[in-house]
Every structure is written in C-alpha cells, then in structure tokens.
Scaffold this motif. Structure first.
Motif, PDB file in Angstrom:
ATOM      1  N   LYS A  35      11.939  15.218  -5.537  1.00 45.79           N
ATOM      2  CA  LYS A  35      11.879  14.471  -6.808  1.00 45.79           C
ATOM      3  C   LYS A  35      12.990  13.430  -6.874  1.00 45.79           C
ATOM      4  N   GLU A  36      14.177  13.813  -6.415  1.00 46.05           N
ATOM      5  CA  GLU A  36      15.289  12.861  -6.419  1.00 46.05           C
ATOM      6  C   GLU A  36      14.994  11.678  -5.497  1.00 46.05           C
ATOM      7  N   TRP A  37      14.493  11.991  -4.290  1.00 44.90           N
ATOM      8  CA  TRP A  37      14.113  10.910  -3.361  1.00 44.90           C
ATOM      9  C   TRP A  37      13.031  10.034  -3.989  1.00 44.90           C
ATOM     10  N   HIS A  38      12.060  10.666  -4.610  1.00 50.82           N
ATOM     11  CA  HIS A  38      10.950   9.948  -5.218  1.00 50.82           C
ATOM     12  C   HIS A  38      11.450   9.024  -6.321  1.00 50.82           C
ATOM     13  N   ASP A  39      12.360   9.506  -7.144  1.00 45.89           N
ATOM     14  CA  ASP A  39      12.921   8.676  -8.221  1.00 45.89           C
ATOM     15  C   ASP A  39      13.659   7.465  -7.649  1.00 45.89           C
ATOM     16  N   MET A  40      14.474   7.698  -6.602  1.00 49.39           N
ATOM     17  CA  MET A  40      15.204   6.590  -5.972  1.00 49.39           C
ATOM     18  C   MET A  40      14.235   5.589  -5.353  1.00 49.39           C
ATOM     19  N   ALA A  41      13.218   6.090  -4.702  1.00 49.39           N
ATOM     20  CA  ALA A  41      12.233   5.199  -4.070  1.00 49.39           C
ATOM     21  C   ALA A  41      11.516   4.368  -5.126  1.00 49.39           C
ATOM     22  N   ARG A  42      11.130   4.988  -6.213  1.00 53.89           N
ATOM     23  CA  ARG A  42      10.451   4.258  -7.292  1.00 53.89           C
ATOM     24  C   ARG A  42      11.347   3.177  -7.881  1.00 53.89           C
ATOM     25  N   LEU A  43      12.634   3.514  -8.088  1.00 52.75           N
ATOM     26  CA  LEU A  43      13.566   2.528  -8.623  1.00 52.75           C
ATOM     27  C   LEU A  43      13.729   1.345  -7.668  1.00 52.75           C
ATOM     28  N   GLU A  44      13.822   1.633  -6.375  1.00 49.32           N
ATOM     29  CA  GLU A  44      13.912   0.552  -5.384  1.00 49.32           C
ATOM     30  C   GLU A  44      12.666  -0.323  -5.410  1.00 49.32           C
ATOM     31  N   ILE A  45      11.518   0.298  -5.495  1.00 48.24           N
ATOM     32  CA  ILE A  45      10.261  -0.457  -5.524  1.00 48.24           C
ATOM     33  C   ILE A  45      10.212  -1.342  -6.767  1.00 48.24           C
ATOM     34  N   GLN A  98       0.833  -1.201   0.000  1.00 48.03           N
ATOM     35  CA  GLN A  98       0.000   0.000   0.000  1.00 48.03           C
ATOM     36  C   GLN A  98       0.870   1.255   0.000  1.00 48.03           C
ATOM     37  N   GLU A  99       1.890   1.260   0.841  1.00 50.43           N
ATOM     38  CA  GLU A  99       2.785   2.413   0.913  1.00 50.43           C
ATOM     39  C   GLU A  99       3.588   2.565  -0.385  1.00 50.43           C
ATOM     40  N   GLU A 100       4.042   1.440  -0.924  1.00 49.50           N
ATOM     41  CA  GLU A 100       4.774   1.512  -2.188  1.00 49.50           C
ATOM     42  C   GLU A 100       3.884   2.015  -3.320  1.00 49.50           C
ATOM     43  N   ASN A 101       2.666   1.556  -3.363  1.00 44.26           N
ATOM     44  CA  ASN A 101       1.731   2.032  -4.386  1.00 44.26           C
ATOM     45  C   ASN A 101       1.484   3.530  -4.235  1.00 44.26           C
ATOM     46  N   LYS A 102       1.425   3.995  -3.004  1.00 39.60           N
ATOM     47  CA  LYS A 102       1.246   5.428  -2.747  1.00 39.60           C
ATOM     48  C   LYS A 102       2.425   6.211  -3.330  1.00 39.60           C
ATOM     49  N   ILE A 103       3.639   5.703  -3.096  1.00 41.43           N
ATOM     50  CA  ILE A 103       4.831   6.364  -3.640  1.00 41.43           C
ATOM     51  C   ILE A 103       4.807   6.340  -5.163  1.00 41.43           C
ATOM     52  N   MET A 104       4.463   5.187  -5.720  1.00 38.51           N
ATOM     53  CA  MET A 104       4.462   5.059  -7.182  1.00 38.51           C
ATOM     54  C   MET A 104       3.451   6.003  -7.834  1.00 38.51           C
ATOM     55  N   MET A 105       2.386   6.343  -7.147  1.00 40.68           N
ATOM     56  CA  MET A 105       1.321   7.158  -7.720  1.00 40.68           C
ATOM     57  C   MET A 105       1.419   8.646  -7.340  1.00 40.68           C
ATOM     58  N   MET A 106       2.463   9.030  -6.628  1.00 38.24           N
ATOM     59  CA  MET A 106       2.582  10.426  -6.205  1.00 38.24           C
ATOM     60  C   MET A 106       2.681  11.363  -7.413  1.00 38.24           C
ATOM     61  N   ASN A 107       2.086  12.527  -7.251  1.00 32.40           N
ATOM     62  CA  ASN A 107       2.156  13.567  -8.276  1.00 32.40           C
ATOM     63  C   ASN A 107       3.454  14.343  -8.089  1.00 32.40           C
ATOM     64  N   ARG A 108       4.307  14.331  -9.102  1.00 34.25           N
ATOM     65  CA  ARG A 108       5.611  14.986  -9.013  1.00 34.25           C
ATOM     66  C   ARG A 108       5.544  16.479  -9.328  1.00 34.25           C
ATOM     67  N   ASN A 109       4.426  16.962  -9.813  1.00 33.12           N
ATOM     68  CA  ASN A 109       4.337  18.357 -10.267  1.00 33.12           C
ATOM     69  C   ASN A 109       4.669  19.376  -9.186  1.00 33.12           C
ATOM     70  N   GLU A 110       4.308  19.105  -7.952  1.00 31.42           N
ATOM     71  CA  GLU A 110       4.523  20.092  -6.887  1.00 31.42           C
ATOM     72  C   GLU A 110       5.716  19.756  -5.991  1.00 31.42           C
ATOM     73  N   MET A 111       6.557  18.818  -6.413  1.00 27.92           N
ATOM     74  CA  MET A 111       7.713  18.430  -5.606  1.00 27.92           C
ATOM     75  C   MET A 111       8.897  19.335  -5.910  1.00 27.92           C
ATOM     76  N   ASP A 112       9.696  19.605  -4.866  1.00 25.20           N
ATOM     77  CA  ASP A 112      10.953  20.317  -5.110  1.00 25.20           C
ATOM     78  C   ASP A 112      11.973  19.309  -5.647  1.00 25.20           C
ATOM     79  N   GLU A 113      13.140  19.773  -6.007  1.00 29.03           N
ATOM     80  CA  GLU A 113      14.135  18.914  -6.657  1.00 29.03           C
ATOM     81  C   GLU A 113      14.630  17.791  -5.747  1.00 29.03           C
ATOM     82  N   VAL A 114      14.824  18.090  -4.463  1.00 29.31           N
ATOM     83  CA  VAL A 114      15.292  17.072  -3.520  1.00 29.31           C
ATOM     84  C   VAL A 114      14.247  15.970  -3.370  1.00 29.31           C
TER      85      VAL A 114
END
Length: 126
Positions: free
Chosen positions: A80-90, A62-78
């Motif tokens: 976004k970088e964390w989000h990309d790494m998390a998605r790759l790990e998932i 459930q938590e991983e799906n939440k990360i995978m579906m996050m909207n990146r439009n309002e994220m700052d660069e840091v």
C-alpha cells in the motif's frame, strides 16, 4: 593547312569544354540526388524514432493506468505504501505534462517501480 589545324584545334577544345561542362553538371545532379536520399533517410529515421517514442509512452501510460486502478483491499501495508508513492509520482508527472514540462521517468522522485507484496509492481520496470 595551318588554318585547318587551327579550326580542328578549336573544335577539339570546344568539344573538351562541352564534355567538361557536361561532367560538372552530371556531378552536380549526382550530389543533389545523394543529398535528397540522405534527407529522405533522415526523415524516415526521425519517423521511426517518433514511433518508438510514442509506443514507449503508450506502454508507460498503460502501466501507470494499471497502477492507478489497482485494488488496494488485498494489499499488505508495504505494498500500500509503494502504491501510494507510485500514484503520487504518476499524478505529479501528469501535472507536469499538463504544464508542458519534461516528464521525469517513473521512479525518479525517490519512489520505486518495484515493491514487495501483492501489488503486482515487482514486474513493473521502466
């Protein structure tokens, strides 16, 4: 009279023998019941552990799906970088799971479950 005493002695010995056999059988039955009870308790404990593991895996997914579906439009660069790494790990975890490998916990490949910014990851701890 001696013969009578012998008969009485034989009957007493037979009764003692019978009683000893009965006690041995009762002890054996008691041991069997104890073993069955122990086996039953072990099975219940195993089922509880499996249920807890299933619950933890469902929460993780459930938590991983939440990360995978996050909207990146309002994220700052840091974030976004964390989000990309998390998605790759998932994705890597799910690839490994598809091949039947043991799954590493989230964050074991150098990523982190906590990240700054607006990504919402700061409260995601596994």
């Amino acid at each position: 009279m001696v013969k009578s005493n012998e008969i009485l002695l034989i009957k007493t010995l037979e009764a003692k023998n019978e009683l000893a056999k009965k006690k041995a059988q009762e002890k054996q039955e008691k041991c069997q019941l104890l073993k069955e009870e122990t086996d039953r308790k072990a099975l219940i404990e195993e089922r509880r552990a499996n249920a807890a593991e299933d619950k933890a895996m469902a929460k993780l997914l459930q938590e991983e799906n939440k990360i995978m579906m996050m909207n990146r439009n309002e994220m700052d660069e840091v974030t976004k970088e964390w989000h990309d790494m998390a998605r790759l790990e998932i994705l890597e975890r799910r690839r490994l799971a598809g091949r039947g490998h043991a799954l590493p916990r989230f964050g074991e490949h150098g990523g982190s479950a906590s990240g700054g910014g607006n990504g919402g990851g700061e409260d995601f701890i596994l």
